[in-house]
Write a protein that holds these residues in place. Sequence first.
Motif, PDB file in Angstrom:
ATOM      1  N   PHE A   2     -10.050   4.017   3.511  1.00 41.30           N
ATOM      2  CA  PHE A   2     -10.667   3.815   4.110  1.00 41.30           C
ATOM      3  C   PHE A   2     -11.267   5.383   3.975  1.00 41.30           C
ATOM      4  O   PHE A   2     -12.515   5.443   3.662  1.00 41.30           O
ATOM      5  CB  PHE A   2     -10.970   3.485   5.080  1.00 41.30           C
ATOM      6  CG  PHE A   2     -12.371   3.332   5.941  1.00 41.30           C
ATOM      7  CD1 PHE A   2     -13.317   2.148   5.713  1.00 41.30           C
ATOM      8  CD2 PHE A   2     -13.292   4.166   6.393  1.00 41.30           C
ATOM      9  CE1 PHE A   2     -14.414   2.486   6.213  1.00 41.30           C
ATOM     10  CE2 PHE A   2     -14.562   4.220   7.161  1.00 41.30           C
ATOM     11  CZ  PHE A   2     -15.404   3.002   7.123  1.00 41.30           C
ATOM     12  N   PHE A  34     -11.034  -3.558   7.036  1.00 41.50           N
ATOM     13  CA  PHE A  34     -10.914  -2.198   5.534  1.00 41.50           C
ATOM     14  C   PHE A  34     -10.545  -1.021   6.328  1.00 41.50           C
ATOM     15  O   PHE A  34      -9.184  -0.273   6.418  1.00 41.50           O
ATOM     16  CB  PHE A  34     -11.657  -2.363   4.857  1.00 41.50           C
ATOM     17  CG  PHE A  34     -11.207  -1.596   4.043  1.00 41.50           C
ATOM     18  CD1 PHE A  34      -9.683  -1.337   2.582  1.00 41.50           C
ATOM     19  CD2 PHE A  34     -12.133   0.054   3.694  1.00 41.50           C
ATOM     20  CE1 PHE A  34      -9.421  -0.549   1.721  1.00 41.50           C
ATOM     21  CE2 PHE A  34     -11.843   0.964   2.406  1.00 41.50           C
ATOM     22  CZ  PHE A  34     -10.086   0.492   1.487  1.00 41.50           C
ATOM     23  N   LYS A  35     -11.939  -1.037   7.389  1.00 42.42           N
ATOM     24  CA  LYS A  35     -11.607   0.520   8.452  1.00 42.42           C
ATOM     25  C   LYS A  35     -10.560   0.298   8.621  1.00 42.42           C
ATOM     26  O   LYS A  35      -9.529   1.601   8.488  1.00 42.42           O
ATOM     27  CB  LYS A  35     -13.116   0.034   8.905  1.00 42.42           C
ATOM     28  CG  LYS A  35     -12.921   1.965   9.350  1.00 42.42           C
ATOM     29  CD  LYS A  35     -14.524   1.457  10.078  1.00 42.42           C
ATOM     30  CE  LYS A  35     -14.748   3.498  10.661  1.00 42.42           C
ATOM     31  NZ  LYS A  35     -16.132   3.169  11.466  1.00 42.42           N
ATOM     32  N   TYR A  88     -15.606  -5.413   6.250  1.00 41.26           N
ATOM     33  CA  TYR A  88     -16.214  -3.419   5.842  1.00 41.26           C
ATOM     34  C   TYR A  88     -14.525  -3.152   6.998  1.00 41.26           C
ATOM     35  O   TYR A  88     -14.285  -2.408   7.288  1.00 41.26           O
ATOM     36  CB  TYR A  88     -17.722  -3.238   6.364  1.00 41.26           C
ATOM     37  CG  TYR A  88     -17.737  -1.737   6.771  1.00 41.26           C
ATOM     38  CD1 TYR A  88     -18.104  -0.918   5.875  1.00 41.26           C
ATOM     39  CD2 TYR A  88     -17.505  -1.175   7.654  1.00 41.26           C
ATOM     40  CE1 TYR A  88     -18.122   0.594   5.313  1.00 41.26           C
ATOM     41  CE2 TYR A  88     -18.469   0.152   7.936  1.00 41.26           C
ATOM     42  CZ  TYR A  88     -18.348   0.660   6.726  1.00 41.26           C
ATOM     43  OH  TYR A  88     -18.380   2.331   7.117  1.00 41.26           O
ATOM     44  N   LYS A 114     -11.935   6.944   0.492  1.00 40.43           N
ATOM     45  CA  LYS A 114     -13.030   6.372  -0.389  1.00 40.43           C
ATOM     46  C   LYS A 114     -14.894   7.007   1.001  1.00 40.43           C
ATOM     47  O   LYS A 114     -15.631   7.589  -0.316  1.00 40.43           O
ATOM     48  CB  LYS A 114     -13.406   4.348   0.225  1.00 40.43           C
ATOM     49  CG  LYS A 114     -13.076   3.977  -0.609  1.00 40.43           C
ATOM     50  CD  LYS A 114     -12.164   3.734  -2.608  1.00 40.43           C
ATOM     51  CE  LYS A 114     -10.783   3.501  -2.126  1.00 40.43           C
ATOM     52  NZ  LYS A 114     -11.789   3.026  -3.878  1.00 40.43           N
ATOM     53  N   GLN A 115     -14.608   7.524   1.986  1.00 40.20           N
ATOM     54  CA  GLN A 115     -15.546   7.811   2.538  1.00 40.20           C
ATOM     55  C   GLN A 115     -15.372   9.565   2.018  1.00 40.20           C
ATOM     56  O   GLN A 115     -16.517  10.048   1.894  1.00 40.20           O
ATOM     57  CB  GLN A 115     -15.117   7.816   4.308  1.00 40.20           C
ATOM     58  CG  GLN A 115     -15.297   6.191   4.752  1.00 40.20           C
ATOM     59  CD  GLN A 115     -16.920   6.159   4.875  1.00 40.20           C
ATOM     60  OE1 GLN A 115     -17.966   5.956   4.647  1.00 40.20           O
ATOM     61  NE2 GLN A 115     -17.193   4.859   3.521  1.00 40.20           N
ATOM     62  N   LEU A 152     -17.013  -2.681   1.167  1.00 34.57           N
ATOM     63  CA  LEU A 152     -16.089  -1.540   1.638  1.00 34.57           C
ATOM     64  C   LEU A 152     -16.111  -0.087   2.062  1.00 34.57           C
ATOM     65  O   LEU A 152     -15.464   0.684   2.512  1.00 34.57           O
ATOM     66  CB  LEU A 152     -14.497  -1.659   1.130  1.00 34.57           C
ATOM     67  CG  LEU A 152     -14.705  -3.213   0.749  1.00 34.57           C
ATOM     68  CD1 LEU A 152     -12.664  -3.086   0.531  1.00 34.57           C
ATOM     69  CD2 LEU A 152     -14.134  -3.944   1.751  1.00 34.57           C
TER      70      LEU A 152
END
Length: 245
Positions: free
Chosen positions: A33, A25-26, A22, A36-37, A92
């Motif tokens: 990232f 990827f961040k 996680y 996606k968030q 992720l």
Amino acid sequence: MEQIKKIFYNNLIWRLPYNVKYYFFKFKHPKGFKQKQALRQIKSKGDHLSLKGFDDLKCIFVHIPKAAGISVNKALFGNFGGSHHKLKDYQLIFNKKEFYEYHKFTFVRNPWDRLVSTYFFLKNGGFHENDKAWFDDNLSQFQNFEEFVLNWLNDENIYKWIHFIPQYEFITVNNKVLVDDVYKLENIGNDINKLSEKLNITIDLGHENQNTNRKTKYRDYYSPKSKEIVRSVYKKDIELFDYQF
């Protein structure tokens, strides 16, 4: 060589411990990232992606192509949810605590029926221009469904377009099924009631993205030979989800 490196890199990433994966990827892919968030903040309903409903209902829905996913997304979230993200992709997006606390589920479909639905979905233009262009370039030369199965369907080709990828691929991480519940399209009425109880909400399920240019019974499209080709290519789905022709 670059393709080999990419495959090795991807396989290595998914074998890392959850938190390492996680945060890797961040910090390694901050732009991706953040994108996606950002999906977790979209509030409006409509024909777009949004993961806000996942957080609101404390659930993760894995939308397998051609298994009633649009209808389920619209009923639960009012939009397209996370589209065809695989379960490992959600590792992720959601941190470890969220991932294991949220109710994870999917709907699957008889592989013989799903393949018929997929073929006619793409033949009729698919969902967007990319679907149509891919069908025109790859499958339009086949005169009918039987010819398509006999001459195209194999273990390699099914990974060339997302709608043909085996269903188990969407819900496994390192070969382990990590969803809490696998519901079946064939039993969607009863299973939606079970899901309603799990999420403690009322679900009004509509019927989205239905094929209109196909026979009622998927079995009518198969010969003994094409039936066995599907049995071989989608063997793991058939065994894992306990389907018969």
